[in-house]
Write a protein that holds these residues in place. Structure first.
Motif, mmCIF file in Angstrom:
data_model
loop_
_atom_site.group_PDB
_atom_site.id
_atom_site.type_symbol
_atom_site.label_atom_id
_atom_site.label_comp_id
_atom_site.label_asym_id
_atom_site.label_seq_id
_atom_site.Cartn_x
_atom_site.Cartn_y
_atom_site.Cartn_z
ATOM 1 N N VAL A 1 0.869 -1.186 0.000
ATOM 2 C CA VAL A 1 0.000 0.000 0.000
ATOM 3 C C VAL A 1 0.906 1.237 0.000
ATOM 4 C CG1 VAL A 1 -1.845 1.241 1.169
ATOM 5 C CG2 VAL A 1 -1.803 -1.238 1.229
ATOM 6 N N GLY A 2 1.295 1.651 -1.163
ATOM 7 C CA GLY A 2 2.202 2.786 -1.310
ATOM 8 C C GLY A 2 3.590 2.462 -0.777
ATOM 9 N N ALA A 3 4.490 3.423 -0.957
ATOM 10 C CA ALA A 3 5.838 3.246 -0.417
ATOM 11 C C ALA A 3 5.793 3.257 1.118
ATOM 12 C CB ALA A 3 6.759 4.341 -0.944
ATOM 13 N N TYR A 4 4.809 3.946 1.679
ATOM 14 C CA TYR A 4 4.629 3.894 3.133
ATOM 15 C C TYR A 4 4.463 2.441 3.591
ATOM 16 C CZ TYR A 4 3.934 8.612 5.118
ATOM 17 O OH TYR A 4 4.113 9.869 5.612
ATOM 18 N N GLY A 5 3.594 1.720 2.871
ATOM 19 C CA GLY A 5 3.350 0.320 3.214
ATOM 20 C C GLY A 5 4.621 -0.508 3.062
ATOM 21 N N LEU B 1 18.376 4.718 3.421
ATOM 22 C CA LEU B 1 18.897 5.660 2.433
ATOM 23 C C LEU B 1 17.707 6.211 1.657
ATOM 24 C CD1 LEU B 1 21.602 6.547 0.952
ATOM 25 C CD2 LEU B 1 21.059 4.737 -0.672
ATOM 26 N N ASN B 2 17.765 7.483 1.317
ATOM 27 C CA ASN B 2 16.684 8.066 0.510
ATOM 28 C C ASN B 2 17.326 8.936 -0.567
ATOM 29 O OD1 ASN B 2 14.187 10.657 1.132
ATOM 30 N ND2 ASN B 2 14.184 9.052 -0.404
ATOM 31 N N THR B 3 17.268 8.446 -1.797
ATOM 32 C CA THR B 3 17.852 9.186 -2.908
ATOM 33 C C THR B 3 16.970 9.054 -4.142
ATOM 34 O OG1 THR B 3 19.828 9.522 -4.276
ATOM 35 C CG2 THR B 3 19.413 7.271 -3.580
ATOM 36 N N SER C 1 16.382 12.678 -2.217
ATOM 37 C CA SER C 1 15.872 12.722 -0.843
ATOM 38 C C SER C 1 14.774 13.765 -0.652
ATOM 39 C CB SER C 1 17.026 12.997 0.118
ATOM 40 O OG SER C 1 17.408 14.351 0.048
ATOM 41 N N ASN C 2 13.946 13.468 0.300
ATOM 42 C CA ASN C 2 12.908 14.374 0.780
ATOM 43 C C ASN C 2 13.315 14.725 2.213
ATOM 44 O OD1 ASN C 2 10.591 15.578 1.727
ATOM 45 N ND2 ASN C 2 9.289 13.776 1.545
ATOM 46 N N PRO C 3 13.486 15.973 2.591
ATOM 47 C CA PRO C 3 13.070 17.200 1.938
ATOM 48 C C PRO C 3 14.157 17.897 1.125
ATOM 49 C CG PRO C 3 13.755 17.720 4.181
ATOM 50 C CD PRO C 3 13.927 16.231 4.005
ATOM 51 N N GLU D 1 13.540 5.002 -2.947
ATOM 52 C CA GLU D 1 13.895 5.660 -4.213
ATOM 53 C C GLU D 1 12.652 6.158 -4.948
ATOM 54 O OE1 GLU D 1 16.717 3.133 -6.321
ATOM 55 O OE2 GLU D 1 17.764 2.670 -4.449
ATOM 56 N N VAL D 2 11.674 6.629 -4.169
ATOM 57 C CA VAL D 2 10.379 6.975 -4.791
ATOM 58 C C VAL D 2 10.487 8.113 -5.808
ATOM 59 C CG1 VAL D 2 9.014 6.105 -2.844
ATOM 60 C CG2 VAL D 2 9.593 8.525 -2.932
ATOM 61 N N TYR D 3 11.523 8.947 -5.697
ATOM 62 C CA TYR D 3 11.654 10.075 -6.651
ATOM 63 C C TYR D 3 12.712 9.790 -7.722
ATOM 64 C CZ TYR D 3 8.975 12.345 -3.009
ATOM 65 O OH TYR D 3 8.007 12.638 -2.094
ATOM 66 N N GLN D 4 12.966 8.521 -8.001
ATOM 67 C CA GLN D 4 14.100 8.184 -8.863
ATOM 68 C C GLN D 4 14.005 8.753 -10.274
ATOM 69 O OE1 GLN D 4 13.241 3.640 -9.063
ATOM 70 N NE2 GLN D 4 14.618 4.096 -10.740
ATOM 71 N N GLY E 1 9.764 1.657 -4.114
ATOM 72 C CA GLY E 1 9.254 2.603 -5.113
ATOM 73 C C GLY E 1 7.779 2.888 -4.906
ATOM 74 N N SER E 2 7.276 3.879 -5.636
ATOM 75 C CA SER E 2 5.894 4.337 -5.457
ATOM 76 C C SER E 2 5.272 4.676 -6.808
ATOM 77 C CB SER E 2 5.907 5.588 -4.574
ATOM 78 O OG SER E 2 4.713 6.321 -4.707
ATOM 79 N N ALA E 3 4.142 4.047 -7.112
ATOM 80 C CA ALA E 3 3.416 4.421 -8.334
ATOM 81 C C ALA E 3 2.833 5.819 -8.187
ATOM 82 C CB ALA E 3 2.302 3.418 -8.610
ATOM 83 N N TYR F 1 10.704 16.470 -5.786
ATOM 84 C CA TYR F 1 9.943 17.692 -6.087
ATOM 85 C C TYR F 1 9.829 18.603 -4.888
ATOM 86 C CZ TYR F 1 5.706 14.516 -5.598
ATOM 87 O OH TYR F 1 4.744 13.592 -5.244
ATOM 88 N N PHE F 2 10.891 18.594 -4.099
ATOM 89 C CA PHE F 2 10.953 19.484 -2.940
ATOM 90 C C PHE F 2 12.226 20.318 -2.999
ATOM 91 C CE2 PHE F 2 8.836 15.561 -1.481
ATOM 92 C CZ PHE F 2 7.592 16.096 -1.192
ATOM 93 N N LEU F 3 12.131 21.480 -2.393
ATOM 94 C CA LEU F 3 13.369 22.202 -2.100
ATOM 95 C C LEU F 3 13.230 22.855 -0.738
ATOM 96 C CD1 LEU F 3 12.916 25.498 -2.429
ATOM 97 C CD2 LEU F 3 13.299 25.022 -4.816
HETATM 98 C C1 LIG Z 1 10.716 9.820 0.555
HETATM 99 C C2 LIG Z 1 9.329 9.275 0.546
HETATM 100 N N1 LIG Z 1 9.137 7.964 0.710
HETATM 101 C C3 LIG Z 1 7.911 7.429 0.710
HETATM 102 C C4 LIG Z 1 6.786 8.219 0.529
HETATM 103 C C5 LIG Z 1 5.423 7.585 0.547
HETATM 104 O O1 LIG Z 1 4.978 7.280 -0.742
HETATM 105 P P1 LIG Z 1 3.521 6.665 -1.025
HETATM 106 O O2 LIG Z 1 2.593 7.807 -1.228
HETATM 107 O O3 LIG Z 1 3.683 5.808 -2.225
HETATM 108 O O4 LIG Z 1 3.148 5.858 0.186
HETATM 109 C C6 LIG Z 1 6.936 9.598 0.358
HETATM 110 C C7 LIG Z 1 5.734 10.461 0.227
HETATM 111 O O5 LIG Z 1 5.773 11.662 0.316
HETATM 112 C C8 LIG Z 1 8.236 10.135 0.367
HETATM 113 O O6 LIG Z 1 8.438 11.459 0.203
#
Ligand SMILES: Cc1ncc(COP(=O)(O)O)c(C=O)c1O
Length: 465
Positions: free
Chosen positions: A133-137, A215-217, A219-221, A249-252, A278-280, A373-375
């Motif tokens: 369920v999303g990248a959160y899941g 690792l987040n690349t 990265s957010n934020p 790597e959701v923003y790859q 990843g995230s659709a 998509y953040f700065l």
């Molecule tokens: C770095 C990062 N990972 C995961 C997520 C969650 O993605 P999803 O909406 O697919 O659960 C987000 C959502 O903002 C995110 O910024």
């Protein structure tokens, strides 16, 4: 309201004005308290009940704001994805039923094919892919599957804020290591690549209890895209200390200026110890679909499957079908001008440049992101000119600033200190994060493209906040 982001920021540059917050209409709610002698909440929730997102999203929705806070597009997904979803809903009635627990077979197949090529791995849909369920899941399943009582998890600051509570809820101990900004000279631009790990400090965070590194690349934020050398450093430490890498790597697909996204799983010796997430929602600008995935070696994935089987069990079939067909379409266009990934990247880079210029024009110092998509932007100048914004005495400056901006300027952002551990927040209370994927972030942002004009409008988006 504002037609585009330049107008918003020039408004911000003006003197303090007396725009008043809309009155909340929550009066009259009656609450009943259940009296129980036992502690109600599980101990794993201790300290996690206050989430700053709730406060800032509520504040933004109570005031009439331009929402550059929360990270989601305010335009429609591409036509082929919308059509895929419509087809999934109106076509084969069996798509209303359960599919395979670990993922709709056409989706796990196309993900295995697509990412197998990118990662240089033969991937088996049933063993190396899990739909979530999303990248959160995906993140939650990974933490629950791998992190045990007392395990340490290394988290690089600033971090997507859920990594910390997810570690804690699994019984683990977060260990934070900050990226260090190198000071730029007056007049020089700040870039997210100037924020770097100190190799000695990072190495010192690894102990015999370290189980995972997140690792987040990109990265957010911050929008940092880790370089090959930085990834090699992380990879060698993970291998030396037998640590799993959870790589978000959701923003790859959103990597600017010719920089390259590198999946750490593609480095020698890392596939065996990496979960790639990843995230659709991020991939096809459809965050409400909540389809995500984890890719990894079977010896790790089998534990995630156990968690998934015994918790969520299954993700909505129709959304998975729509994502599968969208990936199949994208696979045919990959790397070509007709590819959605290419088009989204170009459009987003223009928005980044426009927002950057707008921020600079009002005397702010944006940290130019290489990806996502953040700065984040430095608000130190505001801090020295307006040090006494309203708020609690111990409240971080960036939080007070965002509240002030929402109420007085009708613009919402997210304070960057919430992306830091509590002890480090005071050192990073002079940045705020803007999400620049929004249509308003284009030059002449009032105009929308044919696909974005189908968006149900700003009202719907605001309600969803
Ligand atoms: C770095 C990062 N990972 C995961 C997520 C969650 O993605 P999803 O909406 O697919 O659960 C987000 C959502 O903002 C995110 O910024």
């Amino acid at each position: 309201m504002f037609r585009n982001v330049a107008a918003i920021f020039s408004h911000l540059a003006g003197p303090l004005q007396g725009k008043k917050a809309g009155a909340s209409s929550l009066a009259g709610c009656l609450h009943q308290t259940v009296a129980m002698a036992k502690q109600l909440q599980a101990r794993r929730l201790d300290g996690l009940d206050k989430n700053p997102w709730v406060e800032f999203i509520k504040l933004a929705s109570e005031n009439e704001t331009v929402n550059l806070g929360q990270g989601f597009p305010d335009f429609a997904p591409p036509d082929f994805a919308m059509e895929a979803f419509q087809h999934a809903v109106s076509g084969d009635f069996m798509l209303n039923q359960y599919t395979k627990a670990f993922g709709y077979p056409p989706l796990t197949k196309v993900l295995a094919d697509f990412f197998g090529k990118l990662l240089g791995q033969e991937m088996e849909p049933l063993k190396n892919v899990l739909v979530t369920v999303g990248a959160y899941g995906a993140l939650f399943t990974a933490f629950q599957a791998l992190v045990d009582e007392g395990d340490e998890v290394i988290i690089i600051e600033p971090y997507f804020d859920c990594y910390e509570p997810m570690t804690l809820m699994a019984g683990g101990r977060p260990v934070f290591v900050p990226l260090k900004p190198s000071p730029s000279q007056d007049g020089e631009l700040d870039y997210s690549s100037n924020w770097q790990l100190d190799p000695t400090e990072l190495a010192n965070k690894f102990t015999s209890r370290t189980k995972a590194l997140v690792l987040n690349t990109p990265s957010n934020p911050l929008g940092k895209v880790f370089s090959k050398a930085e990834l090699e450093l992380v990879a060698s430490l993970c291998q030396q200390h037998d640590v799993v890498c959870i790589s978000d790597e959701v923003y790859q697909w959103l990597v600017f200026d010719g920089n390259q996204h590198i999946s750490i799983a593609s480095l020698p010796g890392m596939w065996e110890r990496t979960l790639t997430i990843g995230s659709a929602g991020k991939t096809f600008s459809a965050t409400g679909w909540k389809v995500g995935w984890v890719l990894g070696p079977d010896q790790l994935m089998k534990h995630l499957r156990t968690v998934h089987q015994n918790s969520i069990f299954h993700c909505p079939t129709q959304a998975q079908a729509a994502v599968a067909w969208s990936f199949e379409r994208e696979q045919q266009h990959f790397g070509q001008p007709s590819s959605y990934f290419v088009q989204l990247l170009q459009a987003t880079q223009h928005k980044r440049d426009h927002v950057t210029r707008s921020l600079q024009s009002v005397g702010l110092r944006p940290v130019i992101p290489q990806g996502s998509y953040f700065l984040i932007t430095d608000i130190s100048d505001f801090k020295s000119k307006m040090p006494n914004l309203p708020g609690a005495e111990d409240e971080a400056y960036d939080r007070r600033f965002v509240k002030w901006m929402i109420k007085n300027k009708g613009l919402s952002a997210i304070p960057v200190s919430i992306f830091y551990s509590v002890p480090h927040q005071k050192h990073f209370d002079h940045y705020v994060r803007f999400c620049f994927i929004k249509v308003k972030c284009r030059a002449g942002g009032g105009k929308v493209s044919s696909s974005s004009s189908r968006s149900s409008g700003k009202k719907g988006s605001t309600e969803l906040c």
